[in-house]
Design an enzyme around this catalytic site. Structure first.
Site, PDB file in Angstrom:
ATOM      1  N   HIS A  28       0.838  -1.210   0.000  1.00 32.95           N
ATOM      2  CA  HIS A  28       0.000   0.000   0.000  1.00 32.95           C
ATOM      3  C   HIS A  28       0.873   1.261   0.000  1.00 32.95           C
ATOM      4  O   HIS A  28       0.575   2.230  -0.688  1.00 32.95           O
ATOM      5  CB  HIS A  28      -0.970   0.003   1.191  1.00 32.95           C
ATOM      6  N   HIS A  34      -9.190  -1.731  -4.426  1.00 38.36           N
ATOM      7  CA  HIS A  34      -8.078  -2.100  -3.549  1.00 38.36           C
ATOM      8  C   HIS A  34      -7.108  -3.036  -4.264  1.00 38.36           C
ATOM      9  O   HIS A  34      -5.890  -2.925  -4.104  1.00 38.36           O
ATOM     10  CB  HIS A  34      -8.555  -2.736  -2.237  1.00 38.36           C
ATOM     11  N   ASP A  57      -3.082  -2.563  -4.773  1.00 37.41           N
ATOM     12  CA  ASP A  57      -2.082  -3.617  -4.558  1.00 37.41           C
ATOM     13  C   ASP A  57      -1.236  -3.808  -5.813  1.00 37.41           C
ATOM     14  O   ASP A  57      -0.014  -3.934  -5.747  1.00 37.41           O
ATOM     15  CB  ASP A  57      -2.769  -4.961  -4.250  1.00 37.41           C
ATOM     16  N   HIS A 109      -0.885 -10.438  -5.400  1.00 40.13           N
ATOM     17  CA  HIS A 109       0.553 -10.143  -5.280  1.00 40.13           C
ATOM     18  C   HIS A 109       1.431 -11.146  -6.032  1.00 40.13           C
ATOM     19  O   HIS A 109       2.365 -10.787  -6.722  1.00 40.13           O
ATOM     20  CB  HIS A 109       0.952 -10.149  -3.807  1.00 40.13           C
TER      21      HIS A 109
HETATM   22 ZN   LIG Z   1      -3.737  -4.749  -0.149  1.00 44.43          ZN
END
Ligand SMILES: [Zn+2]
Length: 306
Positions: free
Chosen positions: A81, A238, A242, A265
């Protein structure tokens, strides 16, 4: 003063808070640094080998959050973040000192990082920025999770789709142009989880610092957080935050187009590893105003690459 020059922050900015997964308190200070130094993490609770570079090849774990480690296994986790905030705001150089191994989760988004950086102000140097231009389409898939990156003219586009069996989250899709769009909703969107997953996460030693002040919790058709969502696409927004943070581990801003379905991720990291395996997939450009590509001429459209 060139619009396309490297930037840092005006002065030190400090944050304090618990890590989402560790539950441990950390003090984090972002410090200004010189052009061409990039973003560097420093563990101040450790005396030696305490420098960790946020580079895709230093990602030691990308499950639930992004963790980077140096060769002595000194790590910092949940950096995404903060990295997303730095990318979006066009901060090229900064030293990030932290006295524990997990970045404070704050409110679960990049909102507080962004607000504090903007309050402190951004300092522009006379050194031109470098950008990575994607030259070939590269794709990475893991069953139904797919991510690709392909060439674009001057923008970084992120077209992200998520699909949850939970009906409230369901399918959400958003497309943003990182250097042109208003990123407020992206920065402000919080991390989220399903209520039924909390027990499992805690058993895995994760989410120890998680609560309704730093994560959206969805139980069946209900959002347990007071006040509900901050924006109608907060879940996918969100994921885009990321993704931006994870992309910044390429070391420079990227010109390309990301298309992602159900990514996270790990997928972003695997994609970038694939891109940088072959020199033909990208080029590294130094952007000086006098040799700007034609498409850059309308610079007013470019907020944060500038
Ligand atoms: Zn996150």
């Amino acid at each position: 003063m060139s619009l396309l020059s490297q930037k840092t922050i005006n002065k030190d900015i400090s944050f304090k808070g618990v890590g989402l997964h560790s539950g441990l308190e950390a003090n984090l200070t972002i410090k200004p640094s010189e052009p061409n130094t990039g973003i560097i993490f420093k563990r101040t609770d450790i005396k030696e080998n305490n420098i960790i570079i946020p580079n895709i090849f230093n990602v030691s774990s990308a499950i639930f959050c992004t963790t980077i480690s140096n060769e002595m296994n000194i790590s910092v986790s949940t950096i995404e973040h903060l990295m997303g905030a730095l990318y979006g705001l066009g901060i090229d150089n900064a030293l990030i000192e932290i006295d524990n191994y997990e970045v404070p989760i704050l409110d679960g988004s990049a909102k507080i990082f962004v607000e504090e950086i903007l309050k402190t102000g951004i300092k522009t140097s006379s050194v031109p920025i470098k950008v990575i231009k994607i030259e070939k389409k590269i794709e990475f898939a893991d069953e139904k999770k797919i991510i690709s990156i392909e060439p674009s003219k001057i923008s970084l586009d992120i077209d992200f789709k998520l699909k949850y069996e939970n009906a409230l989250i369901g399918e959400q899709r958003n497309l943003i142009k990182v250097y042109e769009s208003d990123l407020t909703d992206i920065y402000n969107s919080r991390t989220f989880c399903l209520y039924e997953d909390i027990k499992k996460l805690r058993e895995m030693g994760l989410a120890k610092g998680g609560n309704l002040k730093n994560a959206i919790v969805v139980k069946d058709n209900q959002i347990l957080n007071e006040g509900g969502l901050r924006n109608s696409k907060e879940f996918v927004n969100h994921k885009i935050l990321d993704c931006m943070g994870d992309l910044y581990l390429a070391g420079y801003k990227i010109i390309g187009k990301i298309i992602c379905t159900k990514g996270g991720h790990k997928l972003t990291n695997q994609l970038l590893r694939k891109v940088f395996k072959n020199d033909e997939n990208f080029s590294l450009l130094e952007i000086k105003e006098k040799n700007l590509p034609h498409a850059f001429i309308n610079k007013s459209n470019l907020r944060s690459i500038a």
